[in-house]
Design an enzyme around this catalytic site. Structure first.
Site, PDB file in Angstrom:
ATOM      1  N   GLU A  59      -3.727   7.310  -4.688  1.00  0.00           N
ATOM      2  CA  GLU A  59      -3.958   6.751  -6.014  1.00  0.00           C
ATOM      3  C   GLU A  59      -5.460   6.748  -6.299  1.00  0.00           C
ATOM      4  O   GLU A  59      -6.248   6.619  -5.347  1.00  0.00           O
ATOM      5  CB  GLU A  59      -3.375   5.332  -6.109  1.00  0.00           C
ATOM      6  CG  GLU A  59      -3.997   4.357  -5.132  1.00  0.00           C
ATOM      7  CD  GLU A  59      -3.335   2.986  -5.151  1.00  0.00           C
ATOM      8  OE1 GLU A  59      -2.106   2.897  -4.975  1.00  0.00           O
ATOM      9  OE2 GLU A  59      -4.070   2.004  -5.315  1.00  0.00           O
ATOM     10  N   ARG A  77       0.862  -1.175   0.000  1.00  0.00           N
ATOM     11  CA  ARG A  77       0.000   0.000   0.000  1.00  0.00           C
ATOM     12  C   ARG A  77       0.899   1.225   0.000  1.00  0.00           C
ATOM     13  O   ARG A  77       1.977   1.196   0.619  1.00  0.00           O
ATOM     14  CB  ARG A  77      -0.860   0.046   1.273  1.00  0.00           C
ATOM     15  CG  ARG A  77      -2.026  -0.916   1.311  1.00  0.00           C
ATOM     16  CD  ARG A  77      -3.155  -0.488   0.366  1.00  0.00           C
ATOM     17  NE  ARG A  77      -4.334  -1.331   0.500  1.00  0.00           N
ATOM     18  CZ  ARG A  77      -4.626  -2.352  -0.302  1.00  0.00           C
ATOM     19  NH1 ARG A  77      -3.816  -2.673  -1.294  1.00  0.00           N
ATOM     20  NH2 ARG A  77      -5.740  -3.060  -0.115  1.00  0.00           N
ATOM     21  N   HIS A 120      -1.475   0.116  -9.848  1.00  0.00           N
ATOM     22  CA  HIS A 120      -2.063  -0.828  -8.889  1.00  0.00           C
ATOM     23  C   HIS A 120      -2.701  -2.001  -9.636  1.00  0.00           C
ATOM     24  O   HIS A 120      -3.892  -2.276  -9.475  1.00  0.00           O
ATOM     25  CB  HIS A 120      -3.091  -0.133  -7.973  1.00  0.00           C
ATOM     26  CG  HIS A 120      -3.337  -0.891  -6.693  1.00  0.00           C
ATOM     27  ND1 HIS A 120      -3.693  -0.299  -5.507  1.00  0.00           N
ATOM     28  CD2 HIS A 120      -3.258  -2.225  -6.411  1.00  0.00           C
ATOM     29  CE1 HIS A 120      -3.840  -1.206  -4.569  1.00  0.00           C
ATOM     30  NE2 HIS A 120      -3.573  -2.390  -5.087  1.00  0.00           N
TER      31      HIS A 120
END
Lengths: 322, 322
Positions: A262, A233, A280
């Site tokens: 993000e 993360r 991601h």
């Protein structure tokens, strides 16, 4: 038999929606909307939430769904969910571990090699025609045989380590406790691990317990020839310190799949020449997303059948059925 | 003691030039020039050639150096050298195997994952800002657990296979003969291997014996979801058939470090969206190039010391000293 009413957030492909609609009466809500925006009669019917995305689910959200008894998260990381608030309300929480570990580990290894070998720059060298007119691309850095430090040796960290061991890498790790490993070296201190390692991979869980754990000191201990890979993360890293270190060269390079804020990431990242940046997508294969969706549904079906949940993460979930 | 006269072709960094000049009287010649362009008095003195690059060294080249007794190639692939012509003239030939296998295998694995996960497209998605404004990147393809076919299970093929085995891939291979392996499946036919495999990696030696061996039929047997990785030589593949199959989608994707006519490659490659293109950089790390240079020099020093050569490739070289 009436189907149970399930609230779903985030976007689901047909391969998830179809079986979901067969089993449940599905109510949709935008991932970034609050449950308080639902009509009262709908909110009252909801007994489970099938959640996707990273928008926070806090106590107030849960309170807006008075009959909520279950939150089934799509993804292994459930840091968006206030698990204590769920336990306080007797709400079970599940996630989708294991089925995504291989994909995440694949991308971690590929980002490390892509950065060390500057594959993005080399690709541009070919595609621009520079190879033909200006000759060979500059020499880069070897990965095989290097020392790899894994911060957080959970399921995903273990998968990354076992792959890199086949690249003849020495494996070290830091973790809350010593784990059973095939001889990988344990460090009880993240800075000491980063100091020892050539490159570091972050495989921590997210959430408040790990926020900023990869500090300026850890980052600088990796050093000007080292690469930091993050597939956990964005919150686990001191991001301003990471940006400073990459811009100044105090950190050699990075392979990043996750970021603070993000997908609207700090624009300073976009100018970096010494980082591989991915959106991601570590678990974003069709195969794995199907497995994740299936596991999310299995948890929901077990919940309604009053069977033990497949992959509970909180106290309430682990004690189900009660 | 006078130093032996060595002709060198190609460009050498300081870490090679300095020890070379300490040991030898070094004469430089452009890699694409013929030895006939050398002044007669220089040509007559040359007893060894330290060769770098892919320009052909044929019998006529050797004849222009009447006292040539040794060709030390920088690189494992010596397909540019007419080895039979060297043997006919009593000229030993050496190469630099093993020291580069790890780097080449690293890049092969990374190209496979980069193509399956579309890391180049995903990177552009982040850097353009599209992630922030348009959301998630489309789902891609899982690598772990897939069936990998290796064409040519020499040292490099073995390194690639052992890495991908740690990604839980099933390994098959085709080769002139069955090899000792940890249970990898042998195919005596390249098409049958490609048919069985999800993805194929070419790890053949170059030269006339393998030219076009990866035929249209092999390429199409990999199929529209398969990826072909080539880290051997462009010559091993039917390149027009490869381009046709990639353009039409009959082959899913490719990861290519080598090409016909490199570095001036076919411009059709530059337009492909389904290929990772690298500038023949598989062994191009500082660490490995230093090891390759050292091994090239060790062979030269052994030759002049009349000791057995480290890594001879032809009959004359293997029988040295005679």
């Amino acid at each position: 038999m009436t189907k149970p009413d399930v609230l779903i957030t985030g976007s689901y492909p047909e391969w998830d929606m179809q079986p979901m609609q067969e089993a449940f009466t599905v109510h949709e809500l935008a991932a970034d909307a609050s449950a308080t925006s639902l009509p009262r009669d709908v909110a009252d019917k909801i007994t489970a939430l099938a959640m996707k995305g990273h928008a926070p689910i806090d106590g107030a959200y849960m309170d807006a769904l008075p009959n909520l008894k279950m939150i089934a998260n799509f993804g292994v990381g459930y840091d968006a969910i206030d698990v204590e608030a769920a336990d306080a309300r007797g709400i079970a929480v599940t996630n989708t571990p294991d089925v995504l570990s291989d994909d995440v580990a694949d991308l971690a290894v590929a980002m490390l090699i892509a950065q060390a070998r500057d594959m993005m720059g080399a690709e541009a060298w070919v595609r621009s025609g520079n190879w033909g007119t200006q000759g060979a691309y500059p020499l880069k850095q070897k990965v095989s045989g290097s020392r790899i430090g894994i911060i957080g040796l959970g399921r995903i960290g273990h998968e990354i380590a076992s792959r890199l061991a086949a690249f003849k890498c020495e494996i070290g790790y830091s973790s809350r406790s010593r784990k059973e490993t095939p001889g990988w070296q344990y460090f009880d201190d993240h800075v000491a691990l980063a100091d020892w390692a050539d490159h570091v991979v972050i495989a921590l869980a997210g959430g408040p317990g790990t926020a900023g754990l990869v500090s300026k000191q850890v980052i600088e201990a990796i050093g000007p020839r080292g690469i930091l890979v993050n597939i956990s993360r964005g919150s686990t890293v001191d991001e301003p310190a990471l940006l400073d270190a990459l811009e100044s060269g105090r950190l050699g390079g990075a392979g990043l799949d996750v970021f603070e804020n993000e997908p609207k990431i700090d624009p300073r990242f976009l100018k970096l020449k010494n980082a591989v940046l991915q959106p991601h997508q570590a678990s974003a294969t069709a195969e794995t997303r199907q497995d994740m969706g299936a596991l999310q549904r299995e948890n929901l079906l077990s919940f309604y059948a009053k069977k033990p949940l497949q992959t509970p993460v909180n106290k309430t979930g682990k004690s189900y059925p009660r």
